[in-house]
Design an enzyme around this catalytic site. Structure first.
Site, PDB file in Angstrom:
ATOM      1  N   SER A   1      -9.900  -0.325   7.081  1.00  0.00           N
ATOM      2  CA  SER A   1      -9.311  -0.230   5.746  1.00  0.00           C
ATOM      3  C   SER A   1      -8.624  -1.474   5.207  1.00  0.00           C
ATOM      4  CB  SER A   1      -8.319   0.923   5.700  1.00  0.00           C
ATOM      5  OG  SER A   1      -9.022   2.111   5.506  1.00  0.00           O
TER       6      SER A   1
ATOM      7  N   SER B   1      -9.739   1.913   2.842  1.00  0.00           N
ATOM      8  CA  SER B   1      -8.865   2.656   1.964  1.00  0.00           C
ATOM      9  C   SER B   1      -7.823   1.793   1.257  1.00  0.00           C
ATOM     10  CB  SER B   1      -8.140   3.765   2.742  1.00  0.00           C
ATOM     11  OG  SER B   1      -7.273   3.193   3.709  1.00  0.00           O
TER      12      SER B   1
ATOM     13  N   LYS C   1       0.841  -1.200   0.000  1.00  0.00           N
ATOM     14  CA  LYS C   1       0.000   0.000   0.000  1.00  0.00           C
ATOM     15  C   LYS C   1       0.873   1.247   0.000  1.00  0.00           C
ATOM     16  CE  LYS C   1      -3.873   2.067   2.586  1.00  0.00           C
ATOM     17  NZ  LYS C   1      -4.756   1.944   3.767  1.00  0.00           N
TER      18      LYS C   1
HETATM   19  N1  GLN Z   1     -13.118   4.265   6.154  1.00  0.00           N
HETATM   20  C1  GLN Z   1     -12.565   4.745   7.380  1.00  0.00           C
HETATM   21  C2  GLN Z   1     -12.207   6.195   7.230  1.00  0.00           C
HETATM   22  O1  GLN Z   1     -12.524   6.741   6.243  1.00  0.00           O
HETATM   23  C3  GLN Z   1     -11.390   3.942   7.772  1.00  0.00           C
HETATM   24  C4  GLN Z   1     -10.174   4.250   7.007  1.00  0.00           C
HETATM   25  C5  GLN Z   1      -8.984   3.438   7.418  1.00  0.00           C
HETATM   26  O2  GLN Z   1      -9.109   2.406   8.087  1.00  0.00           O
HETATM   27  N2  GLN Z   1      -7.812   3.908   7.059  1.00  0.00           N
HETATM   28  O3  GLN Z   1     -11.629   6.797   8.078  1.00  0.00           O
END
Ligand code: GLN
Length: 487
Positions: free
Chosen positions: A178, A154, A79
């Site tokens: 994420s 994400s 990532k």
């Molecule tokens: N979807 C969540 C957010 O927008 C979690 C994102 C993540 O785990 N990095 O914050």
């Protein structure tokens, strides 16, 4: 040889060590696969072709000398929030578009020590803020099962690449879901480890008390192998836990007899897609047939998790992201007449709309006069959520629930409605707030053929029991390796 792209890590280990395949052949096979399908999936932000082939040749040499480790010669994707020395680490943001870190993250050090191969860097929501990968400043990644749909986020690139077989496995990061949510939407395994199990050194910070790096893979055993390699104490991360790393792959081998699986009523509520509930119930039945005992439990503060998270995560983000000021590194705006204007223009042009929204929310929550009403209150509720889990784990060993209320939605469907997007994380966020491990294991498909994930959660540092449960569910369900049709 059958298609080498079909093999998991343990099979590849045998083939590589026996000399039936070389890492160079394997790596080139993956690079060809990337050229064939990634223009449609769009998982990769950077493809490190030259470096990958060099690493593969080195790995082959090491294998020939009989010195291979678990991941020697295995091609992985990373990532783009994890720092890689000399290789762009963009966080899918204009702010870091040209940033090449002068150092490797600890997880990269550990992968390289093993002789793993990095194929490239994977797309994500900008600074890991989002649930669909639509917040990438560059392009949206598509779900390999249906290219009109989101892969989740994400870590959408990390999940889509594993599903599209453009890498053997990958690393992602999980602050509020994420890793687990994209794993669920793409039909792959994804694990968010206990907070502190994996070093955050070199992970670009979003919300430091929640962020964790973890594996995404085709099967539970691959996740176990990858976690074993990247986990463990690191003095460069003060929150890293000084504890030996057990063999997670070994933990997989134990049966389910005697394990108590808790079913939280707050996770089976109105609004969850029928097929998600049905497939999860099937998985629970399989666990029961394998000797597990199902118990009803309650996590009463679940409904406050999203509100709590969006105060704590944005507060931490507003502080972490203050470093992007156009001075130290990253993007700097071109036209300005004084220092203040340089800061303003740099941040106005460098950040996308979701990142700005979070910085503003977080700054507001922390500002004088509001701190007690928001941040302090949220921290108190966080404690209640931690207590919920502690109480529940007195009655069970693992908790089973959905990962996400629905299967993957269409690109654009929620893009203009931040609240709808935030609500889709309702089942993954509590795990981050509590610092406990959570995993997504594929458990079925809906009628449209979209994957559904089962979420398993365990107590603090109880990864072994998590792997044990997950491995058995995977085996019991016997979902054959099914791949999306991309050819
Ligand atoms: N979807 C969540 C957010 O927008 C979690 C994102 C993540 O785990 N990095 O914050």
């Amino acid at each position: 040889m059958e298609n080498m792209l079909d093999y998991n890590i343990s099979t590849l280990r045998k083939l590589l060590d026996r000399g039936e395949i070389t890492s160079e052949e394997l790596t080139k096979g993956y690079l060809e696969r990337i050229s064939a399908v990634d223009s449609r999936v769009r998982a990769y932000v950077t493809i490190t072709e030259k470096e990958a082939v060099e690493q593969a040749r080195k790995a082959d040499k090491r294998i020939r000398q009989g010195e291979s480790a678990q991941l020697t010669g295995i091609p992985l994707g990373i990532k783009d929030v994890i720092c890689t020395r000399g290789i762009p680490t963009t966080c899918s943001s204009k702010m870091l578009e040209n940033f090449r870190p002068p150092f490797d993250a600890t997880v990269m050090d550990r992968l390289y020590q093993q002789g793993a191969v990095m194929l490239g860097k994977l797309n994500m929501d900008e600074f890991a803020m989002g649930s669909s990968t639509e917040n990438s400043a560059f392009f949206s990644t598509r779900n390999p099962w249906d290219l009109k749909r989101i892969p989740g986020g994400s870590s959408g690139g990390s999940a889509a690449a594993v599903a599209a077989r453009t890498c053997v496995a990958s690393l992602g990061s999980d602050t509020g879901g994420s890793i687990r949510q994209p794993a669920s939407h793409c039909g792959v395994v994804g694990l968010k480890p206990t907070y502190g199990l994996v070093s955050r050194y070199g992970l670009v910070a979003f919300a430091s008390s929640l962020d964790q790096i973890g594996p995404l893979s085709r099967c539970v055993e691959d996740a176990a192998i990858l976690l074993e390699v990247v986990a463990g104490h690191d003095r460069r991360d003060s929150t890293s836990l000084p504890r030996p790393v057990p063999s997670f792959a070994k933990a997989c081998r134990k049966g389910l007899k005697g394990i108590k699986v808790g079913i939280p009523k707050e996770y089976f509520i109105d609004g969850v897609q029928d097929e998600v509930v049905t497939e999860i119930q099937k998985a629970l039945k399989v666990m029961q047939e394998m000797g597990a005992e199902l118990v009803d439990i309650s996590l009463p503060h679940t409904e406050y998790a999203i509100a709590t998270y969006y105060i704590i995560a944005t507060a931490e983000a507003s502080s972490n992201l203050s470093r992007y000021d156009g001075v130290k590194y990253g993007f700097r705006a071109e036209n300005y007449s004084n220092l203040m204007e340089m800061y303003k223009e740099t941040r106005a042009q460098g950040f996308g709309p979701e990142v700005k929204r979070r910085i503003m929310l977080g700054t507001y929550c922390l500002s004088a006069g509001y701190y007690d009403a928001f941040y302090k209150k949220a921290s108190q509720v966080r404690t209640l959520i931690i207590e919920d889990f502690k109480g529940a784990f007195k009655d069970c060993d693992v908790i089973a629930a959905p990962v996400a209320p629905t299967t993957a939605f269409r690109i654009g469907e929620k893009a203009d409605d931040p609240l709808q997007m935030y609500l889709s994380d309702i089942f993954t966020i509590p795990v981050n707030l509590a610092g406990i491990p959570g995993m997504s294991v594929p458990c079925g498909f809906d009628q449209k053929g979209l994957p559904i994930g089962l979420q398993l959660m365990a107590g603090h540092l109880q990864e072994e029991i998590l792997f044990r449960a997950a491995y058995n569910v995977e085996k019991g369900l016997g979902l054959k390796a099914q791949w999306p049709q991309l050819d």
